[in-house]
Write an enzyme that holds these catalytic residues in place. Structure first.
Site, PDB file in Angstrom:
ATOM      1  NE  ARG A 120      -3.033   0.351   3.157  1.00 23.42           N
ATOM      2  CZ  ARG A 120      -2.436   0.602   4.409  1.00 23.42           C
ATOM      3  NH1 ARG A 120      -1.496   1.507   4.592  1.00 23.42           N
ATOM      4  NH2 ARG A 120      -2.421  -0.376   5.397  1.00 23.42           N
TER       5      ARG A 120
ATOM      6  CE1 TYR B 179     -15.761  12.186 -16.195  1.00 25.02           C
ATOM      7  CE2 TYR B 179     -15.613  12.035 -13.943  1.00 25.02           C
ATOM      8  CZ  TYR B 179     -15.857  11.522 -14.987  1.00 25.02           C
ATOM      9  OH  TYR B 179     -16.331  10.229 -15.109  1.00 25.02           O
TER      10      TYR B 179
ATOM     11  CG  ASP C 231      -9.188  16.861 -15.081  1.00 20.87           C
ATOM     12  OD1 ASP C 231      -8.574  16.099 -15.740  1.00 20.87           O
ATOM     13  OD2 ASP C 231     -10.344  16.235 -14.609  1.00 20.87           O
TER      14      ASP C 231
ATOM     15  CE  LYS D  47     -12.215   8.647 -18.474  1.00 18.47           C
ATOM     16  NZ  LYS D  47     -12.516   9.930 -17.807  1.00 18.47           N
TER      17      LYS D  47
HETATM   18  C1  LIG Z   1     -12.830  10.314 -16.773  1.00 12.63           C
HETATM   19  C2  LIG Z   1     -12.536  11.574 -16.061  1.00 12.63           C
HETATM   20  C3  LIG Z   1     -12.308  11.691 -14.650  1.00 12.63           C
HETATM   21  C4  LIG Z   1     -12.532  10.673 -13.748  1.00 12.63           C
HETATM   22  O1  LIG Z   1     -11.652   9.622 -13.804  1.00 12.63           O
HETATM   23  P1  LIG Z   1     -11.989   8.238 -13.393  1.00 12.63           P
HETATM   24  O2  LIG Z   1     -10.576   7.489 -13.903  1.00 12.63           O
HETATM   25  O3  LIG Z   1     -12.973   7.783 -14.377  1.00 12.63           O
HETATM   26  O4  LIG Z   1     -12.247   7.870 -11.903  1.00 12.63           O
HETATM   27  C5  LIG Z   1     -11.813  12.822 -14.126  1.00 12.63           C
HETATM   28  N1  LIG Z   1     -11.650  14.069 -15.107  1.00 12.63           N
HETATM   29  C6  LIG Z   1     -12.060  13.836 -16.289  1.00 12.63           C
HETATM   30  C7  LIG Z   1     -11.708  15.182 -17.274  1.00 12.63           C
HETATM   31  C8  LIG Z   1     -12.248  12.619 -16.671  1.00 12.63           C
HETATM   32  O5  LIG Z   1     -12.622  12.657 -18.120  1.00 12.63           O
END
Ligand SMILES: *Cc1c(COP(=O)(O)O)cnc(C)c1O
Length: 379
Positions: free
Chosen positions: A46, A98, A170, A195
């Protein structure tokens, strides 16, 4: 080192035990200690695991940062950022976030006494009016989802540093191939590695990167204490995905441009939202802070009918109807009824999410096939 070389080599080394060129999947919870208090740097997975550590170092290098931390999902990474705050602190976030981030802020963290304000960050004056001495975090996403607005990171970071506030960006949509928020003054970069970084639609994974030692030590403390860490197998898959990030992004950008041009010329399309188009309202900021414009495109239809959007989404054959983005395969989505369905229509339409709005994650297939597919769906 340039980007393509870093994607393949940064933070990685041949396995010391065997010479294996690929970072092994250290599928272990614990490590045998030589004596009390004597170990090889790993005591419990962890806290630290060699496969995850390699991924953390690799992503940190891609973002030109010093410290990386990986989590079980993008949301777990954002959760960690918010846990740096104290009750009574205020967060100012961009207003077209998001959906999952908005939900985490409002339905989880608000009840622990953290307050959230949402402003239109394409107009930094709105941010300046809202900032107070209680503001401890500014949280920004650019390009935004699904309207593809571009927020000027350098300008926001200027306001953040003048007011002694942390700035977290982000960077999921742009990826470090197209944009490096730390270089523009941000304190923390967040990624949904799920992504583009992973790129193959086969993992859920999140990451944070910072160059600030004090912030990093808080992040590692929360990562270890809360325990929402990335598993070794998923770390391996993410490392494997990232090795082709630069190649994939190059093609995502090329295909994105071709599809955006096709849509912009189509008589049934009302508006195309892609930051590479000169008609995009923030095209100049995109040119300044991004090295390309990516494969995310939204568009609305002439007449703005829900029925027409449903027709197109049901007729495409290569584009798959699905949430998520950033994989090698092309996806199509309908924000008003899918990702943004929980937002009341009036609120939705104010930010441009009309009933006919369609979002594309343009993949790396042959662009002629993608355009033919859209063309037959329009007919
Ligand atoms: C998908 C996404 C998230 C969240 O990520 P997960 O891996 O699905 O938890 C946060 N910000 C953006 C812009 C996203 O496209």
């Amino acid at each position: 080192m340039k980007f393509g070389t870093k994607a393949i080599h940064a933070g990685l080394h041949a396995d010391e035990a065997t010479g294996a060129i690929m970072t092994p999947i250290y599928q272990t919870s614990t490590y045998v200690q030589e004596a009390i208090g004597v170990n090889k740097g790993y005591a419990y997975s962890r806290t630290k695991n060699p496969t995850r550590e390699a991924l953390e170092n690799n992503i940190a290098a891609l973002e030109n940062g010093k410290y990386g931390a990986c989590f079980a999902s993008g949301m777990a990474a954002i959760d960690c950022v918010l846990k740096i705050l104290e009750p009574g602190d205020e967060v100012i976030a961009s207003n077209d976030l998001y959906g999952g981030s908005y939900r985490l802020f409002k339905s989880v963290f608000e009840k622990y006494g953290i307050h959230f304000h949402f402003v239109n960050m394409t107009n930094p004056t709105e941010l300046e009016i809202q900032v107070s001495e209680k503001t401890k975090l500014i949280y920004v996403e650019t390009p935004t989802n699904p309207m593809m607005n571009i927020i000027d990171i350098a300008e926001i970071s200027d306001i953040a540093s003048r007011t002694d506030t942390l700035l977290c960006v982000d960077n999921t949509f742009a990826t470090p191939y197209l944009q490096n928020p730390l270089d523009l003054g941000a304190d923390i970069v967040m990624h949904s590695v799920t992504k583009y970084l992973g790129g193959h639609s086969d993992i859920i994974l999140g990451a944070l990167v910072t160059s600030n030692e004090e912030i990093a030590s808080k992040i590692y403390h929360i990562q270890n204490s809360s325990g929402a860490i990335t598993a070794p197998m998923d770390s391996f898959l993410a490392l494997r995905g990232i090795k082709t990030l630069h190649l994939r992004m190059q093609r995502h950008c090329e295909n994105g441009e071709k599809v955006a041009m096709f849509l912009a010329d189509h008589p049934k399309v009302e508006k195309v939202y892609w930051p590479g188009l000169e008609s995009h309202p923030n095209h100049d900021i995109a040119l300044k802070q991004m090295r390309g414009f990516g494969g995310m495109i939204s568009f609305s239809l002439v007449g703005n009918k829900l029925k027409d959007a449903q027709e197109i989404v049901s007729r495409v054959k290569i584009f798959a109807l699905a949430e998520s983005l950033g994989g090698v395969e092309s996806l199509i989505g309908h924000p008003a009824t899918m990702t943004h369905a929980s937002i009341p229509r009036e609120e939705r339409e104010k930010t441009g999410i009309l009933d006919s709005l369609i979002r594309l994650s343009v993949g790396v297939e042959d662009p002629d096939d993608l355009i033919d597919d859209l063309n037959q769906a329009f007919k």
